[in-house]
Design a protein around this motif. Structure first.
Motif, mmCIF file in Angstrom:
data_model
loop_
_atom_site.group_PDB
_atom_site.id
_atom_site.type_symbol
_atom_site.label_atom_id
_atom_site.label_comp_id
_atom_site.label_asym_id
_atom_site.label_seq_id
_atom_site.Cartn_x
_atom_site.Cartn_y
_atom_site.Cartn_z
ATOM 1 N N TYR A 433 0.995 -1.278 0.059
ATOM 2 C CA TYR A 433 0.096 -0.039 0.065
ATOM 3 C C TYR A 433 0.757 1.246 0.060
ATOM 4 O O TYR A 433 0.676 2.077 -0.834
ATOM 5 N N TYR A 434 1.735 1.638 0.997
ATOM 6 C CA TYR A 434 2.311 2.552 1.061
ATOM 7 C C TYR A 434 3.698 2.682 -0.184
ATOM 8 O O TYR A 434 3.789 3.963 -0.555
ATOM 9 N N SER A 435 3.801 1.636 -0.786
ATOM 10 C CA SER A 435 5.026 1.773 -1.978
ATOM 11 C C SER A 435 4.214 2.447 -3.020
ATOM 12 O O SER A 435 4.673 2.995 -3.770
ATOM 13 N N PHE A 436 2.977 1.658 -3.287
ATOM 14 C CA PHE A 436 2.267 2.224 -4.537
ATOM 15 C C PHE A 436 1.604 3.564 -4.086
ATOM 16 O O PHE A 436 1.519 4.354 -5.216
ATOM 17 N N ARG A 437 1.317 3.709 -2.974
ATOM 18 C CA ARG A 437 1.006 5.163 -2.700
ATOM 19 C C ARG A 437 2.018 6.352 -3.022
ATOM 20 O O ARG A 437 1.634 7.293 -3.426
ATOM 21 N N LEU A 438 3.084 5.804 -2.811
ATOM 22 C CA LEU A 438 4.354 6.744 -2.881
ATOM 23 C C LEU A 438 4.210 7.046 -4.448
ATOM 24 O O LEU A 438 4.727 8.153 -4.860
ATOM 25 N N LEU A 439 4.340 6.010 -5.405
ATOM 26 C CA LEU A 439 4.196 6.166 -6.688
ATOM 27 C C LEU A 439 3.289 7.033 -7.221
ATOM 28 O O LEU A 439 3.421 7.956 -8.073
ATOM 29 N N PHE A 440 2.184 6.450 -6.624
ATOM 30 C CA PHE A 440 0.910 7.484 -7.185
ATOM 31 C C PHE A 440 0.792 8.903 -6.972
ATOM 32 O O PHE A 440 0.752 9.824 -7.658
ATOM 33 N N LEU A 441 1.152 9.316 -5.662
ATOM 34 C CA LEU A 441 1.087 10.518 -5.178
ATOM 35 C C LEU A 441 2.104 11.521 -6.056
ATOM 36 O O LEU A 441 1.908 12.381 -6.258
ATOM 37 N N THR A 442 3.403 10.668 -5.795
ATOM 38 C CA THR A 442 4.644 11.495 -6.542
ATOM 39 C C THR A 442 4.442 11.698 -8.016
ATOM 40 O O THR A 442 4.824 12.737 -8.444
ATOM 41 N N PHE A 443 4.018 10.736 -8.710
ATOM 42 C CA PHE A 443 4.058 10.644 -10.247
ATOM 43 C C PHE A 443 2.755 10.679 -10.858
ATOM 44 O O PHE A 443 2.557 11.430 -12.103
ATOM 45 N N LEU A 444 1.830 10.179 -10.555
ATOM 46 C CA LEU A 444 0.676 9.851 -11.420
ATOM 47 C C LEU A 444 -0.773 10.663 -10.915
ATOM 48 O O LEU A 444 -1.536 11.067 -11.631
ATOM 49 N N ALA A 445 -0.731 11.083 -9.592
ATOM 50 C CA ALA A 445 -1.684 11.860 -9.202
ATOM 51 C C ALA A 445 -1.892 13.344 -9.715
ATOM 52 O O ALA A 445 -0.845 13.594 -10.209
ATOM 53 N N PRO A 446 -3.148 13.922 -9.857
ATOM 54 C CA PRO A 446 -3.095 15.296 -10.465
ATOM 55 C C PRO A 446 -2.117 16.125 -9.669
ATOM 56 O O PRO A 446 -1.883 16.336 -8.692
#
Length: 672
Positions: A433-446
């Motif tokens: 969870y926190y590894s993919f959250r890091l990827l999503f928030l840093t690179f893929l989120a608005p």
């Protein structure tokens, strides 16, 4: 050749530190980087000779401490465990040195920084190559010193100074336990030499030891004291609070501390002392329980952190929990194998995070990032590889060690094994969870990035990209290449470096556990990834609504505040210690009793007494007659009662202190 592995980093550190102002930017960088890279190539040669060819090497350089039975020498021992650690340390350190050239290029104090990095490498190599406990303790303390210097590199920042002092003080607690353990070893074995201690371990396995006026099983007491040192260095539950705050140092420092040097020292020490731990089953029980609890604590805390480096820091603590509890289950080879694998993908994650921070003008809050995947494609690819390897995605490096850890825990069929397996399996989902959250928030989120930062956004330059590419290769292939060699059934790789009693071996049983248990980590990894996507990208308001509920708010606050460990330490330990130091120790003892009854108080009392006697010099004969009469009466009284008083107390001592105390108080009252 073996001594050059230690000499090169030391020489690089000395040249850069002492002559950095003359060598300049390029000279200091060239000398330190060349020395550490040369050290890496020599470590590879040593790995081939010692581990692959099966020829351990012992070098005795000179005497150090010689006193009666106590004989500590400068000696170096190269076996399979040592050369594996040497390759890991020198490879990661070399890449961090190269990366630092680009990351710290604008810092005017780069020679000092490179000096500290090389010094860190030297002390860690000294720790892993030592052939006795005293020399290992020298490297152990040196690593603590180097970490203090590196965390506090930007010493003008208040938080950096506080974090470095915190790291030093917390590690002092663990080092005190390790020092007591070494003393206990000398008390039992009459030596501190590894080879003698480990050879005599089976013959002294039933020996008792008196500690704090209580009798304990010697090996249990020694193992627990040594483990206290490992708890401090490897940031296990209780002494873990320094690790997240160590993020105040430059990012290359974080990579070096978390991947190859300081935090791995505790796991290495447990593996090195396996002949002692194996004869202390109660100590192994404590090791496995505390490691599992650390794994769970760090994983739950990491899921709600918003600082990019702090999330990766808590993942380090969680992975260290895996390594420690598998060592507590008597699978030291699996723990060291995970340590080696972890070094590559954790260094990759930290250095990739450094590239993001460098590109975004030192922004570390993930909530202020997002939408940069197209602007930083290379860094995103590297971060993906590191994160997938961390979560144990099939056929990447982390998969080959983390899954084996859970399998041997399941196959242990003991309370400690079941406890470790349960918490370790739950932590797989949290890690995902926190590894993919890091990827999503840093690179893929608005995107929530400032416009000023977006203008100067740039991907990693070549000097920073090269270490990332090499670490990515390690994060993909090292686990596959080394698995059968290091943890396969019947492998002769470790030889006598690690010792396991036959009753504690369950690696064969772990091959035949149910398929459901083998697939469970993958299922939990996918569950964590889907949950992270759901709460971070597709249904953001759902996570917000969960957070503002009464239960969600309390749970979020509990995890975000790190289970309130820091608050408990501050309120119950630090504050009381400061009050004791000021009110009791300083005001009452130092400025009170010791000053009144000490040399200063006595001198002051005699001075006042002399001034009082001076007033008696009146020139009148009847004044002198009264004083003489009083003196004769006092002398006769003391002489006649001397035998009686001498049996009760030493009147000369107490009489002097009583008179000085009375006169000093009289003088203070008179001044008031």
């Amino acid at each position: 050749m073996y001594l050059l592995i230690l000499v090169f980093p030391l020489l690089g550190s000395l040249f850069s530190g002492l002559f950095g102002r003359f060598l300049g930017f390029r000279g200091a960088v060239l000398i330190t980087t060349t020395s550490v890279v040369s050290c890496f190539f020599l470590s590879c040669v040593a790995f081939y000779e010692v581990a692959l060819q099966g020829s351990p090497c012992t070098l005795e350089l000179s005497t150090w401490f010689v006193s009666e039975f106590f004989d500590a020498t400068w000696g170096f021992y190269f076996d399979s465990l040592t050369v594996v650690m040497c390759v890991v340390i020198t490879s990661i350190s070399s890449l961090v040195h190269i990366y630092s050239i680009g990351y710290m290029s604008q810092d005017p104090h780069l020679p000092r920084f490179m000096c500290y990095l090389s010094l860190f490498t030297f002390f860690m190599l000294m720790l892993v190559t030592a052939d006795n406990f005293v020399q290992m303790f020298f490297g152990w303390e040196g690593v603590g010193l180097a970490s203090y210097l590196l965390i506090n590199f930007w010493f003008t920042r208040l938080q950096a100074s506080k974090a470095s002092i915190k790291a030093m003080l917390v590690n002092r607690v663990g080092d005190f336990g390790l020092a007591l353990g070494i003393m206990a070893i000398f008390s039992v074995f009459k030596t501190s030499d590894f080879s003698i201690v480990f050879a005599c371990a089976p013959y002294l396995a039933t020996k008792s030891l008196v500690f704090c006026n209580l009798e304990f099983h010697a090996f249990t007491c020694i193992s627990l004291l040594l483990f206290i040192g490992a708890v401090g260095k490897s940031a296990q539950l209780g002494l873990h609070t320094w690790l997240p705050d160590a993020m105040e140092g430059p990012t290359p420092v974080s990579a070096l501390i978390h991947a190859a040097t300081m935090v791995t020292a505790g796991v290495f020490m447990i593996a090195r002392c396996s002949p002692l731990f194996e004869y202390a089953p109660k100590a192994l029980l404590v090791v496995s329980f505390l490691g599992a609890m650390t794994c769970f604590f760090a994983a739950t805390t990491g899921v709600v952190q918003n600082d990019l480096k702090r999330v990766i820091a808590y993942s380090t603590a969680s992975q260290l929990g895996y390594m420690v509890f598998v060592c507590g289950l008597s699978h030291y080879s699996v723990g060291v194998f995970h340590l080696m694998n972890h070094a590559f993908f954790k260094a990759l994650l930290f250095l990739s995070a450094g590239s993001v921070i460098h590109a975004l003008a030192d922004e570390q809050d993930m909530r202020k990032m997002g939408g940069i995947v197209k602007l930083l494609p290379f860094t995103y690819a590297m971060m993906c590889i590191g994160s997938l390897s961390l979560v144990g995605f099939p056929f990447l490096t982390g998969f080959y060690s983390k899954d084996v850890i859970l399998e041997v825990a399941y196959a242990k069929y003991t309370l400690s094994g079941n406890f470790a397996y349960l918490l370790g399996s739950v932590c797989v989902a949290f890690t995902s969870y926190y590894s993919f959250r890091l990827l999503f928030l840093t690179f893929l989120a608005p995107t929530a990035t400032l416009k000023s930062s977006m203008k100067t956004l740039h991907d990693a330059p070549l000097i920073m990209a090269l270490p990332l590419m090499l670490l990515a290769l390690g994060s993909v292939f090292v686990g596959y290449l080394a698995r059968d060699m290091m943890i396969g059934l019947g492998t002769p790789f470790w030889s006598n470096a690690l010792f396991v009693l036959p009753r504690n071996t369950v690696l064969l049983e772990s091959e035949f556990i149910p398929q459901m248990q083998k697939f469970l980590p993958l299922i939990l990894t996918l569950f964590g990834a889907v949950l992270a996507y759901f709460l971070t990208l597709s249904h953001v308001f759902m996570s917000y609504k969960l957070k503002i509920t009464s239960g969600g708010k309390k749970l979020y606050s509990f995890f975000n505040k790190r289970w309130f460990f820091d608050k408990i330490y501050n309120d119950f330990f630090s504050e009381n210690a400061l009050k004791f130091g000021y009110i009791v120790s300083f005001k009452t003892l130092d400025k009170g009793i010791f000053e009144i009854l000490g040399p200063s108080g006595i001198a002051h009392s005699f001075l006042n007494f002399a001034q009082y006697l001076n007033r008696l010099q009146s020139g009148l004969i009847y004044h002198y007659a009264v004083v003489m009469l009083f003196g004769i009466i006092s002398l006769i009284t003391v002489i006649s009662l001397w035998d009686f008083l001498e049996g009760i107390l030493d009147t000369r001592f107490y009489f002097l202190y009583l008179i000085s105390f009375l006169f000093y108080n009289y003088s203070l009252a008179k001044k008031a």
